[in-house]
Scaffold this motif. Structure first.
Motif, PDB file in Angstrom:
ATOM      1  N   THR A 155       0.832  -1.201   0.000  1.00 45.80           N
ATOM      2  CA  THR A 155       0.000   0.000   0.000  1.00 45.80           C
ATOM      3  C   THR A 155       0.869   1.254   0.000  1.00 45.80           C
ATOM      4  O   THR A 155       1.877   1.322   0.699  1.00 45.80           O
ATOM      5  N   ALA A 156       0.465   2.251  -0.750  1.00 47.85           N
ATOM      6  CA  ALA A 156       1.155   3.543  -0.754  1.00 47.85           C
ATOM      7  C   ALA A 156       0.594   4.398   0.374  1.00 47.85           C
ATOM      8  O   ALA A 156      -0.619   4.567   0.486  1.00 47.85           O
ATOM      9  N   CYS A 157       1.466   4.913   1.230  1.00 50.33           N
ATOM     10  CA  CYS A 157       1.031   5.695   2.400  1.00 50.33           C
ATOM     11  C   CYS A 157       1.657   7.077   2.382  1.00 50.33           C
ATOM     12  O   CYS A 157       2.884   7.220   2.230  1.00 50.33           O
ATOM     13  N   ASP A 158       0.838   8.098   2.542  1.00 50.83           N
ATOM     14  CA  ASP A 158       1.293   9.471   2.722  1.00 50.83           C
ATOM     15  C   ASP A 158       0.915   9.934   4.116  1.00 50.83           C
ATOM     16  O   ASP A 158       0.079   9.323   4.783  1.00 50.83           O
ATOM     17  N   ARG A 159       1.511  11.043   4.539  1.00 54.69           N
ATOM     18  CA  ARG A 159       1.218  11.581   5.872  1.00 54.69           C
ATOM     19  C   ARG A 159       1.040  13.087   5.781  1.00 54.69           C
ATOM     20  O   ARG A 159       1.723  13.758   5.020  1.00 54.69           O
ATOM     21  N   ILE A 160       0.091  13.595   6.593  1.00 59.06           N
ATOM     22  CA  ILE A 160      -0.152  15.033   6.676  1.00 59.06           C
ATOM     23  C   ILE A 160      -0.325  15.396   8.141  1.00 59.06           C
ATOM     24  O   ILE A 160      -0.751  14.567   8.948  1.00 59.06           O
ATOM     25  N   GLN A 161       0.034  16.618   8.500  1.00 58.37           N
ATOM     26  CA  GLN A 161      -0.155  17.129   9.861  1.00 58.37           C
ATOM     27  C   GLN A 161      -1.193  18.253   9.820  1.00 58.37           C
ATOM     28  O   GLN A 161      -0.834  19.432   9.695  1.00 58.37           O
ATOM     29  N   PRO A 162      -2.490  17.914   9.892  1.00 51.54           N
ATOM     30  CA  PRO A 162      -3.531  18.929   9.663  1.00 51.54           C
ATOM     31  C   PRO A 162      -3.580  20.034  10.708  1.00 51.54           C
ATOM     32  O   PRO A 162      -4.155  21.091  10.445  1.00 51.54           O
ATOM     33  N   ALA A 163      -2.995  19.827  11.899  1.00 48.43           N
ATOM     34  CA  ALA A 163      -2.987  20.884  12.913  1.00 48.43           C
ATOM     35  C   ALA A 163      -1.980  21.973  12.585  1.00 48.43           C
ATOM     36  O   ALA A 163      -2.072  23.092  13.100  1.00 48.43           O
ATOM     37  N   ASP A 164      -1.015  21.676  11.730  1.00 46.28           N
ATOM     38  CA  ASP A 164       0.035  22.646  11.406  1.00 46.28           C
ATOM     39  C   ASP A 164      -0.482  23.680  10.411  1.00 46.28           C
ATOM     40  O   ASP A 164      -1.248  23.362   9.496  1.00 46.28           O
ATOM     41  N   ALA A 165      -0.013  24.905  10.557  1.00 45.15           N
ATOM     42  CA  ALA A 165      -0.477  25.991   9.695  1.00 45.15           C
ATOM     43  C   ALA A 165      -0.099  25.765   8.238  1.00 45.15           C
ATOM     44  O   ALA A 165      -0.804  26.214   7.327  1.00 45.15           O
ATOM     45  N   ASP A 166       1.013  25.085   7.989  1.00 42.38           N
ATOM     46  CA  ASP A 166       1.489  24.895   6.622  1.00 42.38           C
ATOM     47  C   ASP A 166       1.182  23.501   6.080  1.00 42.38           C
ATOM     48  O   ASP A 166       1.808  23.041   5.128  1.00 42.38           O
ATOM     49  N   ALA A 167       0.206  22.810   6.682  1.00 41.02           N
ATOM     50  CA  ALA A 167      -0.120  21.452   6.251  1.00 41.02           C
ATOM     51  C   ALA A 167      -0.623  21.453   4.812  1.00 41.02           C
ATOM     52  O   ALA A 167      -1.397  22.322   4.411  1.00 41.02           O
ATOM     53  N   THR A 187      -7.710  21.144  12.342  1.00 39.56           N
ATOM     54  CA  THR A 187      -7.900  19.698  12.330  1.00 39.56           C
ATOM     55  C   THR A 187      -9.354  19.331  12.057  1.00 39.56           C
ATOM     56  O   THR A 187      -9.643  18.409  11.284  1.00 39.56           O
ATOM     57  N   VAL A 188     -10.283  20.042  12.677  1.00 39.63           N
ATOM     58  CA  VAL A 188     -11.712  19.773  12.448  1.00 39.63           C
ATOM     59  C   VAL A 188     -12.085  20.106  11.007  1.00 39.63           C
ATOM     60  O   VAL A 188     -12.841  19.363  10.354  1.00 39.63           O
ATOM     61  N   ALA A 189     -11.553  21.202  10.473  1.00 38.26           N
ATOM     62  CA  ALA A 189     -11.837  21.559   9.073  1.00 38.26           C
ATOM     63  C   ALA A 189     -11.309  20.484   8.130  1.00 38.26           C
ATOM     64  O   ALA A 189     -11.957  20.155   7.120  1.00 38.26           O
ATOM     65  N   PHE A 190     -10.154  19.927   8.451  1.00 43.80           N
ATOM     66  CA  PHE A 190      -9.605  18.837   7.634  1.00 43.80           C
ATOM     67  C   PHE A 190     -10.563  17.651   7.633  1.00 43.80           C
ATOM     68  O   PHE A 190     -10.862  17.074   6.578  1.00 43.80           O
ATOM     69  N   MET A 191     -11.071  17.270   8.807  1.00 44.88           N
ATOM     70  CA  MET A 191     -11.953  16.108   8.879  1.00 44.88           C
ATOM     71  C   MET A 191     -13.261  16.370   8.151  1.00 44.88           C
ATOM     72  O   MET A 191     -13.821  15.458   7.510  1.00 44.88           O
ATOM     73  N   ARG A 192     -13.766  17.583   8.204  1.00 44.40           N
ATOM     74  CA  ARG A 192     -14.977  17.895   7.442  1.00 44.40           C
ATOM     75  C   ARG A 192     -14.721  17.734   5.948  1.00 44.40           C
ATOM     76  O   ARG A 192     -15.591  17.267   5.200  1.00 44.40           O
ATOM     77  N   ALA A 193     -13.525  18.103   5.513  1.00 39.21           N
ATOM     78  CA  ALA A 193     -13.180  17.934   4.101  1.00 39.21           C
ATOM     79  C   ALA A 193     -13.087  16.460   3.730  1.00 39.21           C
ATOM     80  O   ALA A 193     -13.449  16.072   2.617  1.00 39.21           O
TER      81      ALA A 193
END
Length: 291
Positions: free
Chosen positions: A47-59, A92-98
């Protein structure tokens, strides 16, 4: 899971702050997102896995990637308090809504469940009864949970690694309670919102006992203050037993002293919810909401 779905693409959303990530790395050698990446590669080789830090301002997603382009999103644990109006929480909440809007299936543990709850209109509060530190005890599937594929293979009562100071206060409309225990009403839930679906647990099926020991040590002051240990020496002795069981999971004496069985000591059984979620991705209609 075998490599029968080698083209799956996963996104790990790690909402720890940079400071929390470094503290965790200093403690156990990896951040929460790095733990998830390691387990996902073991559960779904190829599986191809990427990572993001949605709490960070520059995520930001990798160049050219979209949330809808992933087969699943995984939300890690985090020290964020979802009832606080901080920039990190809002992002983080905005990311999850997306994620919900994209229709991409999602799974989360601990704060991941809380993030999905708030994003879909539910609420989170500080633990109302007491802290769960080390392990959540006697988790019991609810009526809906007994037949739900997330908890497939779990017995009528089981323990799991857990350490958290907050809990779900109210699930959002469209959610289904899957499990609870005497201390925490919502230990597992399914949340449907917008075009998406989320399966989550309040506990940590992804972490090993070495990470449980590390979490106990990182939160030692708060656990002593809460009366869960008489002092730091007592807490260190307990954490030491947990760490020793990680090194030698077959030691019946340590498992007996800690009151644990194979649902915790056997890593395959401990990771049941993550494996069940990944296997369900291949079942047409079960998770493919909006796809």
């Amino acid at each position: 899971m075998s490599s029968s779905h080698p083209t799956l693409r996963f996104l790990v959303a790690e909402s720890e702050t940079p400071e929390a990530r470094e503290k965790r790395r200093e403690s156990v050698g990896r951040s929460s997102g790095e733990t998830y990446l390691d387990i996902l590669r073991k559960l779904a080789p190829g599986t191809a896995c990427d990572r993001i830090q949605p709490a960070d301002a520059d995520a930001a997603l990798p160049q050219g990637a979209t949330l809808a382009g992933y087969d699943a999103v995984f939300l890690t644990g985090s020290p964020l308090h979802l009832y606080e109006e901080t920039p990190e929480v809002r992002r983080t909440v905005a990311f999850m809504r997306a994620v919900f809007e994209a229709g991409t299936p999602a799974f989360g543990s601990c704060a991941g469940l809380q993030v999905a709850t708030v994003a879909a209109g539910g609420s989170v509060r500080p633990n109302a009864r007491r802290l769960e530190a080390g392990f959540a005890r006697r988790i019991t599937p609810a009526e809906a949970g007994r037949a739900h594929p997330l908890l497939a293979g779990r017995p009528a009562c089981y323990d799991a690694p857990a350490i958290h100071t907050d809990e779900v206060d109210a699930l959002p409309p469209g959610a289904t309670l899957l499990a609870g225990n005497r201390h925490i009403d919502v230990q597992a839930a399914e949340i449907r919102f917008g075009r998406g679906v989320f399966w989550g647990v309040q506990y940590h099926p992804e972490i090993g006992l070495d990470e449980v020991a590390g979490a106990l040590r990182r939160q030692a002051d708060g656990l002593v203050e809460a009366g869960l240990a008489a002092g730091h020496d007592d807490l260190e002795a307990y954490a030491g037993q947990v760490e020793a069981l990680h090194r030698e999971p077959g030691r019946r004496d340590l498992a007996w002293q800690l009151g644990l069985d194979e649902q915790v000591t056997d890593e395959r059984l401990r990771r049941a919810e993550m494996r069940n979620f990944i296997e369900a991705l291949g079942r047409e209609g079960l998770l493919a909401v909006g796809k």
